[in-house]
Design an enzyme around this catalytic site. Structure first.
Site, mmCIF file in Angstrom:
data_model
loop_
_atom_site.group_PDB
_atom_site.id
_atom_site.type_symbol
_atom_site.label_atom_id
_atom_site.label_comp_id
_atom_site.label_asym_id
_atom_site.label_seq_id
_atom_site.Cartn_x
_atom_site.Cartn_y
_atom_site.Cartn_z
ATOM 1 C CB CYS A 113 1.797 14.050 -85.439
ATOM 2 S SG CYS A 113 3.427 14.752 -85.062
ATOM 3 N N GLY A 173 1.784 13.290 -79.939
ATOM 4 C CA GLY A 173 1.919 13.897 -78.619
ATOM 5 C C GLY A 173 3.328 14.395 -78.357
ATOM 6 C CD GLU A 174 5.739 17.338 -78.666
ATOM 7 O OE1 GLU A 174 6.833 16.763 -78.454
ATOM 8 O OE2 GLU A 174 5.464 17.906 -79.733
ATOM 9 C CG ASP A 180 9.042 13.541 -78.415
ATOM 10 O OD1 ASP A 180 9.260 13.577 -79.644
ATOM 11 O OD2 ASP A 180 7.979 13.934 -77.916
ATOM 12 C CG LEU A 189 2.604 20.888 -85.560
ATOM 13 C CD1 LEU A 189 2.414 21.820 -86.749
ATOM 14 C CD2 LEU A 189 1.571 21.206 -84.474
ATOM 15 C CB SER A 190 8.332 19.606 -87.468
ATOM 16 O OG SER A 190 8.096 18.738 -88.555
ATOM 17 C CB ILE A 191 7.070 20.179 -81.713
ATOM 18 C CG1 ILE A 191 5.665 20.432 -82.254
ATOM 19 C CG2 ILE A 191 7.328 20.976 -80.450
ATOM 20 C CD1 ILE A 191 5.331 21.869 -82.549
ATOM 21 N N GLY A 237 -4.118 26.142 -68.962
ATOM 22 C CA GLY A 237 -4.336 25.783 -67.560
ATOM 23 C C GLY A 237 -5.320 24.675 -67.296
#
Length: 638
Positions: A2, A80-81, A104, A51-53, A369
């Protein structure tokens, strides 16, 4: 994933700035087009684009939480996450805490109430965090260990403004009394290194909270960062190599599994190298219908499309390709510079933008990566300490003499560079993975350049912390604080977020780093290759045609395009029209462009560094270039 924006006022007049936050918030609507909201009390005002995750229907922000009897004590915004939020939630519930959502974010604020600032050491993920404690009247700001997520701030007489993107702060400059002056030192650092090093930004009054740091701010106070994560490559002797390889594979497997946590579809970027292929191969175990994405160019020798397609077939993943033309490349540059906030002179930004746009048509999250080279020793330059080892036995005065001999040898003569670099200490010769100009070349284009502001101004404090590490580890340590967080992670965040796409980087994970930090240099650079231990760990996971393939980076035909019809005219117009006379000697820049076209010298990297800045300056300082971004036109409901 977000975008957060907020302000802690000095005079307890947060309501006076609510409209400014609401006006600036749509500047980064691309970071969160699904939802938006604001909140304020007497001291602080928060804004958020989501941004819905995870926990899509709930977990709205700004989020309020408090213990029983004080349920609105905390307000939080978080970008973030947190990949271990399930485990942290269970731990906190066992301690008696209750939760109102399944997301989270709430885990962070509950953890902050329980652990205080030490909550950051419990978080496994990527994050920029702002928590306002109404009882203690303190603002807590924090960034993740490696700097995957950004957090800008400025402090003026009226308060401290913080944001995921600098453009939102610039939008509020008049209301908060912030100047628009540029930072000449940061400009020299950028031209020298191709990126703006943390904590700087090109605007003198806007800084960045550094990676692995937090700050606790009082109303009217300053943002004073405290480092909580200091990566150390403390290598250990390995008695059982196979056990090490197994621990690497297990750590990466666990990281990818955690990074797959989402309530939406997760895909994967895929190039021709081992890093992205390892991530995609492991991700396929958790998503049988994995989609992979790659990009490249039509010009022969500047594309890894065929290798990536072969890898996708080998792991049985559906593969989607985006080919970028020179015309698309040039047209996208202004928009990309707007999204970046500060220029990054990395030509691979543009194809990344297009493959991210393509991926967003199919998924909302992708794995990638980034970070493998820095953690496992992947850059070819890391072999240099081995080739220069004989010079370490030569007395310093004699080494300097060999360097002077190298200086007078004809350019191109074999051994010239070896003598020159062998005569220098590591601190003198290694500055990270990007440097466009030596100081003489720098003065040609920016005559006001100061020698005390060259690359060593950035690298010396970092080197000072790595004296007890082996030479390869010192180079890795430097890259973690320079190239990786200045270029790699900036483009990974800004360019994917430009397309409302969340990018996750499983290599940059605490559990993976705990294994990688102890690998001795002879298991990083060994058997004529780089990332030796990682390659051994990925046996049977990564297809054979990639496992031992030489690292190529991301090839962009910039040298050919700037010399030919594709971009020469565009470059010439950009230089002539730019209003940067007080920064660049434009005549010298045009001479470089002509020399490049005529084959006198390959100036492509130096030219691209200057051109990227000129486009950025035309957008943010001159208002002359329209990036053709319509963020303000999003239908935001606040």
């Amino acid at each position: 994933m977000c975008g957060l924006l907020g302000m802690l006022t000095s005079a307890g007049n947060a309501a006076d700035f609510d409209s400014a936050i609401r006006h600036a918030l749509p500047c980064m609507r691309h970071r969160g087009p699904d939802d938006a909201g604001t909140w304020h009390d007497q001291d602080a005002v928060f804004g958020f684009n989501r941004l819905s995750i995870i926990d899509i229907a709930h977990s709205h922000q700004p989020l309020q939480w408090g213990p029983e009897g004080d349920t609105d004590r905390y307000a939080m915004t978080f970008n973030g996450e947190i990949y271990n939020y399930v485990e942290l939630r269970q731990e906190l519930q066992a301690l008696g805490y209750s939760f109102n959502t399944e997301g989270d974010g709430e885990t962070i604020v509950v953890g902050y109430h329980h652990w205080g600032t030490d909550v950051v050491n419990h978080l496994r993920g990527m994050f920029g965090i702002a928590i306002w404690d109404r009882k203690e009247r303190t603002l807590f700001l924090a960034r993740d260990q490696f700097g995957i997520k950004p957090l800008y701030f400025t402090t003026t007489a009226v308060g401290t403004v913080f944001s995921s993107e600098k453009k939102c702060i610039l939008d509020m400059a008049e209301q908060i009394g912030m100047s628009n002056d540029l930072d000449l030192r940061a400009i020299e650092h950028y031209v020298d290194l191709q990126y703006v090093p943390e904590p700087e930004s090109l605007h003198a009054d806007v800084r960045r909270l550094e990676s692995g740091s937090f700050a606790v701010v009082k109303p009217g106070g300053q943002v004073v960062a405290q480092r909580y994560f200091e990566p150390k490559f403390v290598t250990k002797k390995v008695t059982d190599e196979q056990d090490l390889f197994k621990r690497i594979a297990n750590a990466l497997e666990d990281s990818v599994e955690k990074h797959m946590r989402a309530d939406v579809t997760v895909g994967s970027f895929l190039s021709g190298g081992i890093d992205s292929t390892a991530i995609a191969a492991l991700a396929k175990r958790h998503n049988p219908n994995l989609l992979t994405f790659t990009t490249g160019f039509e010009r022969e020798g500047y594309s890894e499309i065929d290798v990536a397609a072969e890898s996708a077939a080998a792991i049985d993943a559906e593969h989607i390709v985006k080919v970028v033309s020179p015309e698309e490349y040039a047209d996208a540059i202004p928009k990309i510079m707007w999204y970046l906030d500060d220029p990054v002179a990395d030509p691979s930004l543009v194809p990344l933008y297009f493959v991210a746009a393509e991926a967003r048509k199919h998924v909302k999250v992708v794995l990638s990566g980034e970070g493998a080279d820095e953690l496992f020793g992947g850059y070819t330059i890391y072999k240099e300490p081995l080739s220069l080892a004989p010079f370490e036995k030569v007395p310093a005065p004699l080494r300097r003499g060999l360097g002077k001999l190298g200086d007078v040898l004809p350019d191109g003569l074999k051994g010239k560079s070896l003598l020159q670099r062998g005569s220098m200490t590591m601190e003198e010769r290694y500055y990270g993975n990007a440097r466009s100009f030596n100081f003489e070349q720098l003065q040609r284009v920016i005559p006001w350049a100061k020698p005390e502001w060259d690359h060593k101004d950035v690298t010396a404090p970092i080197y000072a912390k790595s004296r007890d590490m082996d030479p390869v580890a010192r180079m890795q340590h430097l890259d973690l604080f320079t190239w990786m967080r200045g270029d790699i992670l900036v483009k990974a965040d800004k360019i994917t977020m430009a397309n409302s796409l969340e990018l996750r980087v499983p290599f940059l994970d605490k559990v993976v780093f705990d294994v990688a930090e102890s690998i001795p240099h002879d298991l990083k650079i060994s058997h004529g290759t780089t990332k030796y231990a990682l390659r051994q760990a990925m046996e049977g996971i990564v297809p054979e045609h990639v496992l031992h393939r030489k690292k190529l980076g991301f090839p962009v035909p910039m040298r050919h395009w700037l010399a030919g019809d594709e971009l020469f005219g565009w470059a010439q117009d950009t230089i002539n029209e730019s209003q940067t006379e007080r920064i660049f000697d434009k005549k010298a820049v045009l001479e470089m462009l002509n020399e490049h076209r005529d084959g006198v010298s390959d100036h492509s990297r130096r030219l691209w560094t200057v051109l990227a800045f000129m486009v950025w300056h035309g957008i943010f300082m001159e208002g002359r270039i329209d990036p053709k971004v319509e963020e303000k036109d999003y239908p935001v409901q606040l």
